[in-house]
Design a protein around this motif. Structure first.
Motif, PDB file in Angstrom:
ATOM      1  N   MET A  78       0.810  -1.220   0.000  1.00  0.00           N
ATOM      2  CA  MET A  78       0.000   0.000   0.000  1.00  0.00           C
ATOM      3  C   MET A  78       0.845   1.272   0.000  1.00  0.00           C
ATOM      4  SD  MET A  78      -3.143   0.877  -0.201  1.00  0.00           S
ATOM      5  CE  MET A  78      -3.943   2.492  -0.177  1.00  0.00           C
ATOM      6  N   GLU A  79       2.032   1.234   0.574  1.00  0.00           N
ATOM      7  CA  GLU A  79       2.876   2.433   0.608  1.00  0.00           C
ATOM      8  C   GLU A  79       3.280   2.877  -0.799  1.00  0.00           C
ATOM      9  OE1 GLU A  79       6.053   2.865   3.392  1.00  0.00           O
ATOM     10  OE2 GLU A  79       5.111   1.539   4.842  1.00  0.00           O
ATOM     11  N   ALA A  80       3.270   1.941  -1.736  1.00  0.00           N
ATOM     12  CA  ALA A  80       3.648   2.277  -3.110  1.00  0.00           C
ATOM     13  C   ALA A  80       2.508   2.936  -3.886  1.00  0.00           C
ATOM     14  CB  ALA A  80       4.107   1.020  -3.845  1.00  0.00           C
ATOM     15  N   VAL A  81       1.281   2.791  -3.412  1.00  0.00           N
ATOM     16  CA  VAL A  81       0.117   3.256  -4.177  1.00  0.00           C
ATOM     17  C   VAL A  81       0.132   4.765  -4.436  1.00  0.00           C
ATOM     18  CG1 VAL A  81      -2.407   3.460  -4.173  1.00  0.00           C
ATOM     19  CG2 VAL A  81      -1.328   1.293  -3.561  1.00  0.00           C
ATOM     20  N   PRO A  82       0.299   5.613  -3.412  1.00  0.00           N
ATOM     21  CA  PRO A  82       0.338   7.057  -3.701  1.00  0.00           C
ATOM     22  C   PRO A  82       1.499   7.440  -4.619  1.00  0.00           C
ATOM     23  CG  PRO A  82       0.074   6.660  -1.338  1.00  0.00           C
ATOM     24  CD  PRO A  82       0.420   5.346  -1.963  1.00  0.00           C
ATOM     25  N   VAL A  83       2.585   6.688  -4.522  1.00  0.00           N
ATOM     26  CA  VAL A  83       3.762   6.953  -5.359  1.00  0.00           C
ATOM     27  C   VAL A  83       3.464   6.618  -6.821  1.00  0.00           C
ATOM     28  CG1 VAL A  83       6.190   6.378  -5.770  1.00  0.00           C
ATOM     29  CG2 VAL A  83       5.318   6.505  -3.425  1.00  0.00           C
ATOM     30  N   ILE A  84       2.799   5.476  -7.046  1.00  0.00           N
ATOM     31  CA  ILE A  84       2.415   5.094  -8.412  1.00  0.00           C
ATOM     32  C   ILE A  84       1.423   6.107  -8.978  1.00  0.00           C
ATOM     33  CG2 ILE A  84       1.314   3.327  -9.846  1.00  0.00           C
ATOM     34  CD1 ILE A  84       2.306   1.237  -7.829  1.00  0.00           C
ATOM     35  N   VAL A  85       0.479   6.539  -8.145  1.00  0.00           N
ATOM     36  CA  VAL A  85      -0.503   7.546  -8.575  1.00  0.00           C
ATOM     37  C   VAL A  85       0.206   8.831  -8.987  1.00  0.00           C
ATOM     38  CG1 VAL A  85      -2.337   9.092  -7.737  1.00  0.00           C
ATOM     39  CG2 VAL A  85      -2.457   6.635  -7.268  1.00  0.00           C
ATOM     40  N   GLU A  86       1.169   9.260  -8.191  1.00  0.00           N
ATOM     41  CA  GLU A  86       1.920  10.479  -8.514  1.00  0.00           C
ATOM     42  C   GLU A  86       2.691  10.312  -9.827  1.00  0.00           C
ATOM     43  OE1 GLU A  86       5.252  13.508  -6.544  1.00  0.00           O
ATOM     44  OE2 GLU A  86       4.684  11.676  -5.498  1.00  0.00           O
ATOM     45  N   ALA A  87       3.296   9.130 -10.002  1.00  0.00           N
ATOM     46  CA  ALA A  87       4.051   8.858 -11.238  1.00  0.00           C
ATOM     47  C   ALA A  87       3.127   8.897 -12.454  1.00  0.00           C
ATOM     48  CB  ALA A  87       4.745   7.505 -11.137  1.00  0.00           C
ATOM     49  N   MET A  88       1.921   8.355 -12.300  1.00  0.00           N
ATOM     50  CA  MET A  88       0.957   8.377 -13.403  1.00  0.00           C
ATOM     51  C   MET A  88       0.500   9.809 -13.689  1.00  0.00           C
ATOM     52  SD  MET A  88       0.520   5.268 -14.575  1.00  0.00           S
ATOM     53  CE  MET A  88      -1.098   5.131 -15.335  1.00  0.00           C
ATOM     54  N   ASN A  89       0.295  10.595 -12.627  1.00  0.00           N
ATOM     55  CA  ASN A  89      -0.107  11.993 -12.806  1.00  0.00           C
ATOM     56  C   ASN A  89       0.963  12.798 -13.534  1.00  0.00           C
ATOM     57  OD1 ASN A  89      -2.673  11.999 -11.665  1.00  0.00           O
ATOM     58  ND2 ASN A  89      -1.928  12.393  -9.602  1.00  0.00           N
ATOM     59  N   GLU A  90       2.218  12.513 -13.204  1.00  0.00           N
ATOM     60  CA  GLU A  90       3.338  13.266 -13.788  1.00  0.00           C
ATOM     61  C   GLU A  90       3.802  12.666 -15.102  1.00  0.00           C
ATOM     62  OE1 GLU A  90       6.320  13.524 -10.778  1.00  0.00           O
ATOM     63  OE2 GLU A  90       5.152  14.900  -9.530  1.00  0.00           O
ATOM     64  N   ASP A  91       3.130  11.600 -15.526  1.00  0.00           N
ATOM     65  CA  ASP A  91       3.421  10.967 -16.818  1.00  0.00           C
ATOM     66  C   ASP A  91       4.855  10.444 -16.905  1.00  0.00           C
ATOM     67  OD1 ASP A  91       2.268  10.123 -19.177  1.00  0.00           O
ATOM     68  OD2 ASP A  91       2.967  11.830 -20.327  1.00  0.00           O
ATOM     69  N   THR A  92       5.374   9.941 -15.757  1.00  0.00           N
ATOM     70  CA  THR A  92       6.727   9.381 -15.763  1.00  0.00           C
ATOM     71  C   THR A  92       6.727   7.867 -15.971  1.00  0.00           C
ATOM     72  OG1 THR A  92       6.696   9.198 -13.335  1.00  0.00           O
ATOM     73  CG2 THR A  92       7.645  11.205 -14.271  1.00  0.00           C
ATOM     74  N   VAL A  93       5.532   7.274 -15.979  1.00  0.00           N
ATOM     75  CA  VAL A  93       5.425   5.844 -16.302  1.00  0.00           C
ATOM     76  C   VAL A  93       5.320   5.728 -17.823  1.00  0.00           C
ATOM     77  CG1 VAL A  93       4.053   3.742 -16.048  1.00  0.00           C
ATOM     78  CG2 VAL A  93       4.244   5.340 -14.134  1.00  0.00           C
ATOM     79  N   PRO A  94       6.203   4.925 -18.447  1.00  0.00           N
ATOM     80  CA  PRO A  94       6.140   4.775 -19.913  1.00  0.00           C
ATOM     81  C   PRO A  94       4.740   4.411 -20.377  1.00  0.00           C
ATOM     82  CG  PRO A  94       8.083   3.689 -19.039  1.00  0.00           C
ATOM     83  CD  PRO A  94       7.262   4.109 -17.847  1.00  0.00           C
ATOM     84  N   GLY A  95       4.333   4.964 -21.518  1.00  0.00           N
ATOM     85  CA  GLY A  95       2.976   4.748 -22.008  1.00  0.00           C
ATOM     86  C   GLY A  95       2.696   3.335 -22.448  1.00  0.00           C
ATOM     87  N   GLY A  96       1.450   3.115 -22.825  1.00  0.00           N
ATOM     88  CA  GLY A  96       1.054   1.811 -23.344  1.00  0.00           C
ATOM     89  C   GLY A  96       0.961   0.736 -22.275  1.00  0.00           C
ATOM     90  N   LEU A  97       1.680  -0.347 -22.497  1.00  0.00           N
ATOM     91  CA  LEU A  97       1.581  -1.527 -21.638  1.00  0.00           C
ATOM     92  C   LEU A  97       1.952  -1.239 -20.188  1.00  0.00           C
ATOM     93  CD1 LEU A  97       1.017  -4.518 -21.333  1.00  0.00           C
ATOM     94  CD2 LEU A  97       3.366  -4.980 -22.082  1.00  0.00           C
ATOM     95  N   GLN A  98       3.008  -0.465 -19.968  1.00  0.00           N
ATOM     96  CA  GLN A  98       3.434  -0.187 -18.595  1.00  0.00           C
ATOM     97  C   GLN A  98       2.372   0.578 -17.820  1.00  0.00           C
ATOM     98  OE1 GLN A  98       6.866   0.028 -16.763  1.00  0.00           O
ATOM     99  NE2 GLN A  98       8.313  -0.163 -18.432  1.00  0.00           N
ATOM    100  N   GLN A  99       1.690   1.506 -18.481  1.00  0.00           N
ATOM    101  CA  GLN A  99       0.608   2.225 -17.816  1.00  0.00           C
ATOM    102  C   GLN A  99      -0.537   1.278 -17.470  1.00  0.00           C
ATOM    103  OE1 GLN A  99      -0.459   5.520 -20.385  1.00  0.00           O
ATOM    104  NE2 GLN A  99       0.922   6.906 -19.299  1.00  0.00           N
ATOM    105  N   TYR A 100      -0.824   0.386 -18.396  1.00  0.00           N
ATOM    106  CA  TYR A 100      -1.878  -0.608 -18.162  1.00  0.00           C
ATOM    107  C   TYR A 100      -1.520  -1.468 -16.951  1.00  0.00           C
ATOM    108  CZ  TYR A 100      -5.974  -3.075 -20.031  1.00  0.00           C
ATOM    109  OH  TYR A 100      -7.232  -3.574 -20.227  1.00  0.00           O
ATOM    110  N   LEU A 101      -0.263  -1.918 -16.896  1.00  0.00           N
ATOM    111  CA  LEU A 101       0.185  -2.767 -15.789  1.00  0.00           C
ATOM    112  C   LEU A 101       0.221  -1.988 -14.471  1.00  0.00           C
ATOM    113  CD1 LEU A 101       3.043  -4.800 -17.520  1.00  0.00           C
ATOM    114  CD2 LEU A 101       0.773  -5.602 -16.858  1.00  0.00           C
ATOM    115  N   ALA A 102       0.504  -0.697 -14.549  1.00  0.00           N
ATOM    116  CA  ALA A 102       0.495   0.129 -13.343  1.00  0.00           C
ATOM    117  C   ALA A 102      -0.897   0.159 -12.724  1.00  0.00           C
ATOM    118  CB  ALA A 102       0.960   1.546 -13.674  1.00  0.00           C
ATOM    119  N   VAL A 103      -1.924   0.304 -13.576  1.00  0.00           N
ATOM    120  CA  VAL A 103      -3.306   0.341 -13.083  1.00  0.00           C
ATOM    121  C   VAL A 103      -3.726  -1.037 -12.554  1.00  0.00           C
ATOM    122  CG1 VAL A 103      -5.704   0.877 -13.640  1.00  0.00           C
ATOM    123  CG2 VAL A 103      -3.874   2.164 -14.722  1.00  0.00           C
ATOM    124  N   ILE A 104      -3.304  -2.091 -13.244  1.00  0.00           N
ATOM    125  CA  ILE A 104      -3.601  -3.447 -12.771  1.00  0.00           C
ATOM    126  C   ILE A 104      -2.956  -3.673 -11.404  1.00  0.00           C
ATOM    127  CG2 ILE A 104      -3.244  -5.918 -13.211  1.00  0.00           C
ATOM    128  CD1 ILE A 104      -3.401  -5.296 -16.206  1.00  0.00           C
TER     129      ILE A 104
END
Length: 211
Positions: A78-104
């Motif tokens: 759970m400690e990683a969740v706000p961090v992943i959310v922030e990364a998605m907001n800042e668009d630092t997670v590579p697009g496409g498959l990685q974004q999909y896997l981040a949400v999963i």
């Protein structure tokens, strides 16, 4: 006797060295921020995807959950969740498959089933992220609407359970704030047990999704 003493001393020395190495390793791990750990997991995931042709050939993103890189990301908890959310907001997670896997991964860690029950027709990582983000940003209103609806308790519980840890946090807060009593919330409780920091992490995630 001297040889035996030497062996014993040597054995103790080896144990001591191993113990010190473990402590140093743990201290080094503890100094790495959660943001750095999440970044490392995504880099590992990216490397795994690029070097394994069988993975690249998969059309179902949910099959990637069996990779070690994905499992290591989810293991951050759970400690990683706000961090992943922030990364998605800042668009630092590579697009496409990685974004999909981040949400999963967000769904798996939080116990939510937002994508599974969505009718928004999201087909790629960015669209799935926007669906998940919108639902979590409005989770309190969504849960309040479900509870106040004319649906049966069985249907309400099923729909509430789709919000995973956020639902459990909402119910606990409703009791602590006197909005609902314990007997009433017991009808809708999920199987999730909140840890000490989970309530704070839920609120941080919800605020991150409102950005």
């Amino acid at each position: 006797m001297k040889k035996k003493g030497i062996f014993i001393t040597g054995g103790i020395l080896i144990v001591a060295i191993v113990a010190v190495s473990l402590v140093i390793g743990l201290n080094r791990e503890s100094t790495v921020s959660m943001a750095e750990q999440v970044e490392d997991k995504f880099a590992l995931l990216d490397s795994e995807l690029e070097t394994d042709p069988l993975l690249m050939a998969q059309s179902n993103p949910y099959l990637y959950r069996e990779t070690e890189a994905y499992k290591s990301l989810v293991s951050l908890g759970m400690e990683a969740v706000p961090v992943i959310v922030e990364a998605m907001n800042e668009d630092t997670v590579p697009g496409g498959l990685q974004q999909y896997l981040a949400v999963i991964a967000l769904e798996e860690i939080t116990g939510t089933k937002i994508l599974e029950n969505s009718n928004d027709g999201a087909v790629n990582g960015e669209e799935c992220w926007q669906v998940w983000k919108k639902e979590v940003a409005n989770v309190d209103q969504e849960l309040a609407a479900i509870i106040k609806s004319d649906k049966t308790d069985t249907v309400k519980k099923k729909e509430i359970k789709n919000y995973g840890i956020f639902a459990e946090n909402y119910l606990e807060q409703a009791v602590s704030e006197g909005i609902m009593d314990k007997e009433e919330t017991a009808k809708y409780e999920t199987d999730i047990v909140l840890e000490a920091k989970d309530s704070e992490l839920c609120e941080e995630t919800i605020q991150g999704c409102k950005k």
